[in-house]
Design a protein around this motif. Structure first.
Motif, PDB file in Angstrom:
ATOM      1  N   ALA A 108      -1.181  -0.661  -4.213  1.00 52.97           N
ATOM      2  CA  ALA A 108      -2.543  -0.134  -4.157  1.00 52.97           C
ATOM      3  C   ALA A 108      -2.581   1.075  -3.234  1.00 52.97           C
ATOM      4  O   ALA A 108      -1.718   1.254  -2.371  1.00 52.97           O
ATOM      5  CB  ALA A 108      -3.501  -1.211  -3.652  1.00 52.97           C
ATOM      6  N   LYS A 109      -3.598   1.899  -3.406  1.00 51.00           N
ATOM      7  CA  LYS A 109      -3.788   3.054  -2.546  1.00 51.00           C
ATOM      8  C   LYS A 109      -5.169   3.006  -1.911  1.00 51.00           C
ATOM      9  O   LYS A 109      -6.076   2.325  -2.403  1.00 51.00           O
ATOM     10  CB  LYS A 109      -3.635   4.358  -3.328  1.00 51.00           C
ATOM     11  CG  LYS A 109      -4.709   4.569  -4.393  1.00 51.00           C
ATOM     12  CD  LYS A 109      -4.481   5.874  -5.142  1.00 51.00           C
ATOM     13  CE  LYS A 109      -5.550   6.079  -6.236  1.00 51.00           C
ATOM     14  NZ  LYS A 109      -5.320   7.333  -6.990  1.00 51.00           N
ATOM     15  N   THR A 118       0.846  -1.196   0.000  1.00 51.44           N
ATOM     16  CA  THR A 118       0.000   0.000   0.000  1.00 51.44           C
ATOM     17  C   THR A 118       0.883   1.248   0.000  1.00 51.44           C
ATOM     18  O   THR A 118       1.797   1.369   0.811  1.00 51.44           O
ATOM     19  CB  THR A 118      -0.930   0.020   1.221  1.00 51.44           C
ATOM     20  OG1 THR A 118      -0.143  -0.062   2.416  1.00 51.44           O
ATOM     21  CG2 THR A 118      -1.894  -1.159   1.180  1.00 51.44           C
ATOM     22  N   PRO A 150      -8.194   5.355  -1.375  1.00 49.32           N
ATOM     23  CA  PRO A 150      -8.688   6.659  -1.824  1.00 49.32           C
ATOM     24  C   PRO A 150      -9.071   7.554  -0.646  1.00 49.32           C
ATOM     25  O   PRO A 150      -9.617   7.080   0.358  1.00 49.32           O
ATOM     26  CB  PRO A 150      -9.916   6.295  -2.670  1.00 49.32           C
ATOM     27  CG  PRO A 150      -9.712   4.866  -3.057  1.00 49.32           C
ATOM     28  CD  PRO A 150      -8.989   4.238  -1.902  1.00 49.32           C
ATOM     29  N   SER A 185      -9.595  -1.462  -3.512  1.00 53.75           N
ATOM     30  CA  SER A 185     -10.834  -2.189  -3.805  1.00 53.75           C
ATOM     31  C   SER A 185     -10.889  -2.737  -5.226  1.00 53.75           C
ATOM     32  O   SER A 185     -11.725  -3.588  -5.533  1.00 53.75           O
ATOM     33  CB  SER A 185     -12.042  -1.291  -3.569  1.00 53.75           C
ATOM     34  OG  SER A 185     -11.961  -0.141  -4.389  1.00 53.75           O
ATOM     35  N   SER A 186      -9.990  -2.274  -6.123  1.00 49.78           N
ATOM     36  CA  SER A 186     -10.009  -2.737  -7.508  1.00 49.78           C
ATOM     37  C   SER A 186      -9.263  -4.054  -7.702  1.00 49.78           C
ATOM     38  O   SER A 186      -9.303  -4.637  -8.779  1.00 49.78           O
ATOM     39  CB  SER A 186      -9.403  -1.673  -8.434  1.00 49.78           C
ATOM     40  OG  SER A 186      -7.997  -1.577  -8.247  1.00 49.78           O
ATOM     41  N   PHE A 187      -8.595  -4.528  -6.646  1.00 45.89           N
ATOM     42  CA  PHE A 187      -7.843  -5.777  -6.725  1.00 45.89           C
ATOM     43  C   PHE A 187      -8.675  -6.932  -6.180  1.00 45.89           C
ATOM     44  O   PHE A 187      -9.529  -6.748  -5.301  1.00 45.89           O
ATOM     45  CB  PHE A 187      -6.539  -5.680  -5.923  1.00 45.89           C
ATOM     46  CG  PHE A 187      -5.518  -4.764  -6.533  1.00 45.89           C
ATOM     47  CD1 PHE A 187      -4.584  -5.249  -7.434  1.00 45.89           C
ATOM     48  CD2 PHE A 187      -5.493  -3.418  -6.208  1.00 45.89           C
ATOM     49  CE1 PHE A 187      -3.629  -4.402  -7.993  1.00 45.89           C
ATOM     50  CE2 PHE A 187      -4.555  -2.561  -6.761  1.00 45.89           C
ATOM     51  CZ  PHE A 187      -3.621  -3.060  -7.658  1.00 45.89           C
ATOM     52  N   TYR A 201       1.904  -6.152  -6.572  1.00 45.33           N
ATOM     53  CA  TYR A 201       1.034  -5.022  -6.904  1.00 45.33           C
ATOM     54  C   TYR A 201       1.175  -3.944  -5.834  1.00 45.33           C
ATOM     55  O   TYR A 201       1.531  -4.229  -4.687  1.00 45.33           O
ATOM     56  CB  TYR A 201      -0.435  -5.448  -6.990  1.00 45.33           C
ATOM     57  CG  TYR A 201      -0.710  -6.556  -7.975  1.00 45.33           C
ATOM     58  CD1 TYR A 201      -0.746  -6.297  -9.342  1.00 45.33           C
ATOM     59  CD2 TYR A 201      -0.935  -7.856  -7.525  1.00 45.33           C
ATOM     60  CE1 TYR A 201      -1.003  -7.312 -10.250  1.00 45.33           C
ATOM     61  CE2 TYR A 201      -1.188  -8.876  -8.435  1.00 45.33           C
ATOM     62  CZ  TYR A 201      -1.222  -8.606  -9.792  1.00 45.33           C
ATOM     63  OH  TYR A 201      -1.455  -9.612 -10.691  1.00 45.33           O
ATOM     64  N   ALA A 231       0.281   4.997  -5.512  1.00 49.44           N
ATOM     65  CA  ALA A 231      -0.186   3.923  -6.399  1.00 49.44           C
ATOM     66  C   ALA A 231      -1.313   4.430  -7.296  1.00 49.44           C
ATOM     67  O   ALA A 231      -2.043   5.362  -6.946  1.00 49.44           O
ATOM     68  CB  ALA A 231      -0.655   2.731  -5.581  1.00 49.44           C
ATOM     69  N   GLU A 232      -1.466   3.822  -8.447  1.00 48.22           N
ATOM     70  CA  GLU A 232      -2.478   4.266  -9.401  1.00 48.22           C
ATOM     71  C   GLU A 232      -3.853   3.670  -9.126  1.00 48.22           C
ATOM     72  O   GLU A 232      -4.876   4.310  -9.372  1.00 48.22           O
ATOM     73  CB  GLU A 232      -2.045   3.913 -10.829  1.00 48.22           C
ATOM     74  CG  GLU A 232      -0.794   4.654 -11.280  1.00 48.22           C
ATOM     75  CD  GLU A 232      -0.420   4.325 -12.713  1.00 48.22           C
ATOM     76  OE1 GLU A 232      -1.152   3.524 -13.342  1.00 48.22           O
ATOM     77  OE2 GLU A 232       0.586   4.872 -13.204  1.00 48.22           O
ATOM     78  N   ARG A 233      -3.894   2.436  -8.634  1.00 48.34           N
ATOM     79  CA  ARG A 233      -5.177   1.745  -8.476  1.00 48.34           C
ATOM     80  C   ARG A 233      -5.598   1.684  -7.012  1.00 48.34           C
ATOM     81  O   ARG A 233      -4.766   1.480  -6.118  1.00 48.34           O
ATOM     82  CB  ARG A 233      -5.076   0.324  -9.024  1.00 48.34           C
ATOM     83  CG  ARG A 233      -4.935   0.245 -10.524  1.00 48.34           C
ATOM     84  CD  ARG A 233      -4.756  -1.189 -10.973  1.00 48.34           C
ATOM     85  NE  ARG A 233      -5.849  -2.064 -10.534  1.00 48.34           N
ATOM     86  CZ  ARG A 233      -5.852  -3.388 -10.715  1.00 48.34           C
ATOM     87  NH1 ARG A 233      -4.825  -3.978 -11.305  1.00 48.34           N
ATOM     88  NH2 ARG A 233      -6.888  -4.106 -10.301  1.00 48.34           N
ATOM     89  N   PRO A 234      -6.882   1.856  -6.720  1.00 47.56           N
ATOM     90  CA  PRO A 234      -7.364   1.724  -5.341  1.00 47.56           C
ATOM     91  C   PRO A 234      -7.370   0.272  -4.899  1.00 47.56           C
ATOM     92  O   PRO A 234      -7.468  -0.648  -5.717  1.00 47.56           O
ATOM     93  CB  PRO A 234      -8.784   2.283  -5.410  1.00 47.56           C
ATOM     94  CG  PRO A 234      -9.212   2.059  -6.812  1.00 47.56           C
ATOM     95  CD  PRO A 234      -7.975   2.227  -7.650  1.00 47.56           C
TER      96      PRO A 234
END
Length: 248
Positions: free
Chosen positions: A216-217, A176, A219, A185-187, A214, A180-183
């Motif tokens: 993730a961030k 985390t 939001p 919850s998108s994984f 991966y 990161a580009e993707r949240p």
């Protein structure tokens, strides 16, 4: 080796999960409330000696938040190795594994809060590097409110090697970061997973990031301050278990 835990909630959780016999219980002198009487009655049934001390005397052992109770016990937190955890047959309805890595969390209160969330959200083990990380101190154990007795805390000498070991055991490594580009919850978080959280000040180290599959961030409406690491850990673990169909 003799150690102690303190505080009403942490002591009650320890007594409900411990398999050994405590060495000594210290209680504040004077009238005891119902929760302290419950603790006293339980340890007396375990043939554990009870002593009564003034609040000032208890403060000399651990200043502040002992809440009138200190429990001495031999090795209250059982040490366990990652090899044992990975080889262990998981005996529960849902055998999917979940590990939490704290990459350089130094504050014992943050460590304790992360352990509490980890225990609450079904983490199999919390892992941290041995250097530049908070040890499992009495402060961390107290802050964990019993979580330190429910989830193992492993400090390893080489975090990169540990990450590779987890990968070879078919775990996905998800770090985390704020950039990161993707949240999160998108994984897909439903498989065997290692969730990696960065330190309070520097986030994930470069070498740790390299070993993540991966990034993730979480939001945020306003990301100027960001989340405290223990808050971010709780949010992330909740998202994992939401995807896994948490029941509560």
């Amino acid at each position: 080796m003799m150690d102690f835990i303190y505080g009403i909630h942490a002591t009650r959780i320890y007594l409900s999960t411990a398999t050994g016999t405590p060495q000594r219980l210290l209680l504040k002198s004077g009238n005891l409330g119902p929760r302290l009487r419950e603790i006293r009655d339980r340890v007396e049934m375990m043939d554990c000696p009870v002593e009564y001390l003034s609040r000032a005397a208890l403060d000399e052992i651990t200043p502040g938040k002992h809440q009138g109770v200190i429990l001495y016990t031999t090795s209250p937190i059982e040490a366990v190795s990652l090899d044992v955890l990975l080889a262990k047959e998981v005996e529960r309805d849902n055998p999917r594994r979940l590990f939490l890595i704290l990459d350089g969390v130094k504050d014992p209160h943050n460590l304790g809060a992360c352990l509490r969330s980890a225990a609450t959200m079904g983490v199999d083990a919390v892992i941290a590097p041995r250097s530049n990380s908070a040890p499992l101190s009495v402060t961390a154990i107290k802050t964990a409110c019993g979580g330190a007795n429910l989830v193992p805390y492993l400090q390893v000498s080489n975090l990169a090697r540990t990450l590779e070991q987890l990968k070879s055991s078919d775990c996905w490594i998800l770090g985390t970061t704020l950039d990161a580009e993707r949240p999160l919850s998108s994984f897909d978080l439903t498989g065997d997973l290692v969730l990696v959280m960065g330190s309070e000040d520097g986030g994930l180290r470069r070498n740790t990031r390299k070993h993540c599959d991966y990034l993730a961030k979480i939001p945020m409406v306003n990301d100027i301050l960001g989340f405290n690491v223990s808050v971010a850990t709780g949010i992330s673990l909740y998202e994992v278990q939401q995807q896994r169909g948490i029941k509560g």
